[in-house]
Design an enzyme around this catalytic site. Structure first.
Site, mmCIF file in Angstrom:
data_model
loop_
_atom_site.group_PDB
_atom_site.id
_atom_site.type_symbol
_atom_site.label_atom_id
_atom_site.label_comp_id
_atom_site.label_asym_id
_atom_site.label_seq_id
_atom_site.Cartn_x
_atom_site.Cartn_y
_atom_site.Cartn_z
ATOM 1 N N HIS A 75 0.822 -1.217 0.000
ATOM 2 C CA HIS A 75 0.000 0.000 0.000
ATOM 3 C C HIS A 75 0.852 1.262 0.000
ATOM 4 C CE1 HIS A 75 0.253 -0.126 4.556
ATOM 5 N NE2 HIS A 75 0.267 1.183 4.384
ATOM 6 N N ASP A 112 1.162 -7.732 2.265
ATOM 7 C CA ASP A 112 1.301 -6.284 2.039
ATOM 8 C C ASP A 112 2.768 -5.885 1.911
ATOM 9 O OD1 ASP A 112 0.900 -3.597 1.827
ATOM 10 O OD2 ASP A 112 -0.330 -3.392 3.620
ATOM 11 N N SER A 167 3.916 2.253 8.520
ATOM 12 C CA SER A 167 3.677 1.299 7.438
ATOM 13 C C SER A 167 4.986 1.031 6.701
ATOM 14 C CB SER A 167 2.641 1.852 6.464
ATOM 15 O OG SER A 167 1.361 1.867 7.048
#
Length: 719
Positions: A92, A228, A654
């Site tokens: 992402h 991810d 992240s």
């Protein structure tokens, strides 16, 4: 009985230090505050192994991903995993890059992308990769220029002035860049000095069916089965120094890279997250918590729900629209789902009540000890937040339903901003071309019919009983008979902003006279109405309140630290490099619901459903599972996919490396469990969990699924 309980809770709040799992710690201060505790919980290295300015340390392998123009506001973290500048981050985090290179002919979102050689790696102009060189405490130097008689605005201007001077002095004669940020609500200042690389290339990414498996359905939840991750590479000039994007650049040779551990983790193991957390507000008062949970979040959720309903319907109807709106939908849904979990968590752990206990005790302490500077502080907080409520609600609608509602409103806003510089531009043709390039880029991922439906919903939401008429722009308030569908259709038909050809033709003929004609455009008028309401009625008073809150927050933080001299405080996240540490641990989510800390490829197969986009497993992955073709990437006979731990993380973390006790890479942080997302305001070791993709699943996908064995060979893997 109530009085005894409050007093007891107040004692607990003051007497106990933060939980070991709580905190986002400054790397240069680990030796002073944290290393002994880290070693007691299992860490096997030293503080110097993490942060050292005289020799290579783990910090040299941690990368802050940013954008040209704001490289210090890191949107994600990445980690270097080879001596050729190879990086891993989240899928992402690289989603925008993947989407930008995608088309119907080369749909990398759907099919994935794997460069077979350096020559096939894709450039991403505008993306930056920052590596911290060192940090420095500059509090005394800044405070020497401040005095108590300054207004908050004067103080802010002086801090900015001194900071710019110190930053320039620190990097003079080098290719480094410096940035000073406040810590502890402006009671302390640290300068971070970076080497910033501007050539970041996409090396590989799994298809979204793996990298975004579970989609928005599973976002912010556990158990999770999302691969991810994506693979990037830093390029440098021939001298191994930062250089502009160029085909002549070569892979960067880092001072340090992470070894990758394929040995796995078990419950109770030490874990450490090393990255760039964005923003937290752990020291807010009860008045702020109440306003967030009862006013701001509920209304923003309602607005985004309406927008998502339209976007999701469009994406379900057409594959091209899915490509165009995939990143947009994810962007809208991310905060939308977080806010919902935030409200639940704040309520579940009685955050506002706990804050009130602390405030009561603070007032008693200030009175008993004659701390005149703190007496009446919480009363003033109460007054300011009461005054702030109507303005913050109006601001939320102006942004969420207005300027960030229908995309075309944002387009008009950006065009207006650009045209303000038209007269000053020396090369008018070049200026026009820049605007035309922006317009073309905007329309590449834009659908007028979808945006028209979004505008209808946003106009309806502005007709809100909780929002006084004075906070509704006149151009919206005056829509006759509340006929929003007809009004939106008329606006989209007449406006040049809803037609690419018209807008490009307008830019071609751009001059002082044509700029004035824009003022008659209905989309432009709507944008102007919202902008004017913000600038004339909302922002002046809201800014005044916020400035006073800045002063109070600094005083409140200083008071808390003075009241609790034995407590080790950690500063709120501010997009600077931090350490968080904890352990692999499951948790009890609800009554009779306990989650174990691991998921496996078996769970992906259990979720497999070709009729649901978010759970449609690629056939090749099905085949690998059916044939048990797992390679050396298993634990107890299954391929591990994700795990959870008690590390204190937030947005910006992240892509952060999750490390074991020896500093080896065991996973990539990518999310938090929904029940504990209130950790930005109150961390609870009982429920707050960060979610990481297990590095063995990353290696499995790269090796067995993508066949990119050259990348596996490039890493140093510990088995």
């Amino acid at each position: 009985m109530r009085k005894i309980t409050l007093c007891f809770l107040a004692f607990i709040l003051i007497a106990l230090p933060g939980f070991a799992d709580e905190g986002m710690w400054i790397p240069m201060l680990l030796k002073k505050y944290n290393i002994e505790d880290m070693q007691k919980t299992g860490f096997k290295l030293t503080a110097e192994d993490i942060y050292d300015i005289n020799q290579a340390s783990l910090k040299d392998a941690v990368v802050g991903l940013g954008r040209e123009g704001s490289p210090f506001q890191h949107f994600c973290t990445a980690e270097i995993v080879s001596d050729q500048g190879l990086m891993i981050t989240n899928h992402h985090c690289a989603f925008g890059m993947i989407q930008a290179h995608s088309s119907l002919e080369h749909n990398y979102l759907r099919d994935g992308f794997w460069a077979k050689s350096l020559q096939e790696e894709l450039m991403n102009p505008g993306t930056t990769a920052s590596i911290l060189v060192r940090m420095e405490d500059v509090t005394d130097k800044i405070n020497a220029a401040l005095n108590d008689n300054m207004s908050e605005q004067e103080r802010a201007e002086k801090v900015k002035e001194i900071s710019r001077k110190l930053e320039a002095e620190a990097v003079k004669g080098t290719n480094l860049q410096a940035n000073i940020k406040p810590y502890f609500n402006g009671n302390q200042y640290f300068m971070s000095i970076f080497k910033i690389f501007r050539d970041v290339r996409l090396v590989g990414a799994p298809n979204s069916a793996i990298g975004k498996f579970g989609g928005d359905t599973d976002n912010w939840t556990w158990p999770r089965h999302t691969g991810d991750f994506s693979v990037l590479r830093i390029y440098a000039g021939p001298d191994n120094e930062p250089a502009a994007v160029s085909p002549n650049n070569v892979p960067y040779k880092p001072a340090k890279f992470f070894k990758v551990s394929a040995r796995g983790v078990k419950e109770g193991d030490f874990t450490m997250v090393f990255g760039y957390p964005g923003t937290t507000n752990e020291y807010l008062t009860s008045y702020a918590i109440d306003q967030i949970a009862n006013v701001e979040d509920p209304h923003k959720i309602k607005i985004r729900t309406a927008k998502l309903d339209v976007i999701n319907a469009a994406m379900e109807s057409d594959e091209l629209l899915r490509i165009k709106y995939a990143a947009k939908a994810a962007n809208v849904a991310n905060a939308w789902k977080k806010w919902q979990g935030e409200i639940k968590g704040l309520d579940r752990f009685n955050t506002a009540d706990n804050k009130r206990v602390l405030e009561q005790n603070f007032n008693q302490w200030a009175q008993a000890n004659g701390k005149s500077q703190y007496i009446g502080l919480t009363d003033r907080y109460k007054e300011l937040y009461a005054a702030r409520e109507e303005y913050i609600l109006a601001a939320a609608y102006a942004m969420e339903a207005g300027l960030n509602g229908a995309e075309v409103i944002g387009l008009a806003r950006n065009i207006k901003g650009a045209l303000e510089y038209f007269d000053k531009a020396e090369d008018k043709d070049k200026f026009k071309q820049t605007i035309k390039d922006y317009v073309t880029s905007f329309y590449k991922d834009y659908d007028p019919a979808t945006d028209e439906r979004i505008l209808v919903e946003m106009l309806k939401l502005y007709n809100n009983k909780d929002l006084g008429e004075q906070w509704i722009p006149g151009v919206i308030r005056d829509i006759k008979g509340n006929n929003y569908e007809r009004h939106a259709a008329d606006v989209f038909k007449k406006s040049i902003f809803t037609h690419e050809e018209r807008l490009l033709a307008f830019v071609d003929k751009l001059n002082a006279k044509t700029v004035k004609k824009l003022e008659k455009d209905p989309i432009y008028q709507m944008m102007e109405g919202i902008q004017n309401l913000r600038s004339e009625k909302i922002n002046p008073e809201l800014s005044r309140i916020e400035r006073e809150l800045v002063t109070l927050n600094r005083l409140w933080m200083a008071g808390l630290m003075e009241m609790q001299p034995d407590k080790v405080f950690y500063p709120d996240a501010n997009s600077t490099l931090r350490i968080a540490y904890g352990k692999v641990s499951g948790y009890k989510a609800l009554d009779a619901v306990y989650y174990t800390p691991y998921t496996t490829l078996k769970g992906i197969m259990e979720k497999d459903n070709p009729n649901i986009y978010d759970y449609d497993v690629p056939q090749k992955l099905r085949d690998l599972y059916k044939n048990r073709d797992f390679g050396p990437y298993t634990q107890d006979g299954e391929v591990p996919v994700c795990f959870i731990a008690t590390n204190h993380t937030t947005g910006g973390n992240s892509g952060s490396p999750v490390l074991d006790a020896e500093g080896n890479l065991i996973g990539l942080n990518f999310d938090r469990a929904w029940e504990g997302v209130m950790s930005d305001m109150q961390y609870s070791p009982e429920i707050c969990r960060n979610i990481a993709v297990d590095i063995r699943f990353v290696l499995f996908i790269i090796d067995k699924y993508a066949g990119a064995k050259h990348l596996i060979e490039e890493m140093e893997i510990i088995r």
